[in-house]
Design an enzyme around this catalytic site. Structure first.
Site, PDB file in Angstrom:
ATOM      1  CD  GLU A   7       7.694  -0.396   7.775  1.00  0.00           C
ATOM      2  OE1 GLU A   7       6.724  -1.083   7.367  1.00  0.00           O
ATOM      3  OE2 GLU A   7       7.918   0.767   7.386  1.00  0.00           O
TER       4      GLU A   7
ATOM      5  CG  ASP B 269       0.296  -4.116   1.975  1.00  0.00           C
ATOM      6  OD1 ASP B 269       0.400  -5.038   2.816  1.00  0.00           O
ATOM      7  OD2 ASP B 269       1.117  -3.182   1.891  1.00  0.00           O
TER       8      ASP B 269
ATOM      9  CD  GLU C 132       0.358  -1.551   8.147  1.00  0.00           C
ATOM     10  OE1 GLU C 132       0.026  -0.791   9.096  1.00  0.00           O
ATOM     11  OE2 GLU C 132       0.877  -1.137   7.093  1.00  0.00           O
TER      12      GLU C 132
ATOM     13  CG  ASP D  26      -0.385  -0.021   2.508  1.00  0.00           C
ATOM     14  OD1 ASP D  26       0.857  -0.127   2.610  1.00  0.00           O
ATOM     15  OD2 ASP D  26      -1.127   0.076   3.514  1.00  0.00           O
ATOM     16  CB  SER D  27       4.567   1.764  -0.064  1.00  0.00           C
ATOM     17  OG  SER D  27       4.839   0.646  -0.884  1.00  0.00           O
TER      18      SER D  27
ATOM     19  CE  LYS E 278       3.087  -6.036   3.712  1.00  0.00           C
ATOM     20  NZ  LYS E 278       2.619  -4.855   4.473  1.00  0.00           N
TER      21      LYS E 278
HETATM   22  O1  KIV Z   1       3.488  -1.137   1.555  1.00  0.00           O
HETATM   23  C1  KIV Z   1       4.659  -1.541   1.554  1.00  0.00           C
HETATM   24  O2  KIV Z   1       5.449  -1.273   0.644  1.00  0.00           O
HETATM   25  C2  KIV Z   1       5.078  -2.347   2.693  1.00  0.00           C
HETATM   26  C3  KIV Z   1       6.548  -2.577   2.847  1.00  0.00           C
HETATM   27  C4  KIV Z   1       7.156  -1.358   3.412  1.00  0.00           C
HETATM   28  C5  KIV Z   1       6.831  -3.787   3.650  1.00  0.00           C
HETATM   29  O3  KIV Z   1       4.281  -2.766   3.463  1.00  0.00           O
END
Ligand code: KIV
Length: 273
Positions: free
Chosen positions: A187, A88, A120, A49-50, A118
């Site tokens: 992280e 994510d 959090e 989600d970055s 994924k």
């Molecule tokens: O969203 C992302 O790129 C991440 C990484 C920083 C692990 O979750």
């Protein structure tokens, strides 16, 4: 005749089996083109989600939607063949209930064909992780600094740097593993804590600003390529693509203005009659 692909992608169980073995190599990608390059060298591609920061210019990942993740997840699946693709779950798509999480994760799997999601959170998300994994959805956990919680954390600070603050992060790692996650991103934690967490849980840890002792490492592609203006301390820049891209754009603009581009080789002549 079977129409199934003969190319076998890596799966969540393949990655789970790498605990304590050769380091797991993971990078982010959000597009088909970069995914095809990352796919040649990496075990896992994370559609993180970055993308909210990198592609959309948001300050945090909070505004990212399920639709954005599905669109880019689909693109990455089309661009790759071998790596496990993990997508994510964005903020707001899974925290309300385990049923909400299942509904969102099932959409991600069905609409992108990726191999895992994924999410959090450690102890607080353990019940949800168990609910998903028991229903056929492979889950990668994410503990330590959890960027989606920026509004309660207040800042993107490394975790576990004071003695006595390790216990909740160790508990998160144990909870995620016991809930059935196949691996966990750790992280921005103090290096000895990243090392310890890797020792105490039976699933692979994937570090980002954690420890070289983790079972794998992940970075955001644009950060390591030198395209992000202010990357975090834990980023090593393996390329400086910004100046090269700028020089190409400058050259193009100059040649359009001077009518040097397009040249005779870039235009179509008439067919001979
Ligand atoms: O969203 C992302 O790129 C991440 C990484 C920083 C692990 O979750």
């Amino acid at each position: 005749m079977s129409v199934q692909s003969t190319i076998r992608r890596k799966t969540a169980p393949d990655i789970r089996a790498r605990k304590g073995g050769d380091p797991i190599v993971m990078l982010t990608s959000y597009h088909a083109h970069t995914a095809s390059l990352v796919d040649r060298y990496c075990d896992v591609i994370l559609v993180g989600d970055s993308l909210g920061n990198v592609m959309h210019g948001f300050e945090t990942t909070v505004p990212v939607t399920l639709e954005m993740m599905i669109l880019q997840g689909h693109a990455v699946m089309r661009g790759s063949q071998h790596a496990l693709v993990v997508v994510d779950m964005p903020f707001g798509s899974y925290e309300a209930s385990k049923e909400q999480a299942f509904h969102s994760a099932a959409r991600i799997l069905k609409e992108t064909h990726c191999g895992a999601v994924k999410l959090e959170g450690g102890v607080r998300m353990a019940e949800t992780i168990a609910f998903l994994t028991q229903r056929g959805i492979p889950v990668m956990g994410h503990i330590g600094l959890t960027p989606q919680s920026i509004n309660t954390l207040g800042s993107f600070r490394a975790q576990g740097r004071e003695e006595g603050s390790w216990e909740p992060i160790e508990a998160d790692a144990r909870a995620v593993a016991e809930a059935g996650a196949f691996s966990v991103v750790v992280e921005a934690v103090a290096e000895p804590l990243g090392r310890k967490v890797t020792e105490i849980i039976p699933i692979p840890t994937i570090g980002i600003g954690a420890s070289a002792a983790c079972d794998g490492q992940v970075l955001v592609l644009e950060d390591m390529l030198g395209l992000s203006p202010k990357p975090p301390k834990f980023v090593k820049r393996y390329g400086e693509l910004g100046p090269g891209i700028e020089a190409a754009i400058k050259g193009y603009a100059e040649e359009v203005r001077s009518r040097a581009f397009p040249g005779p080789e870039h235009v179509y002549g008439m067919k001979k009659s």
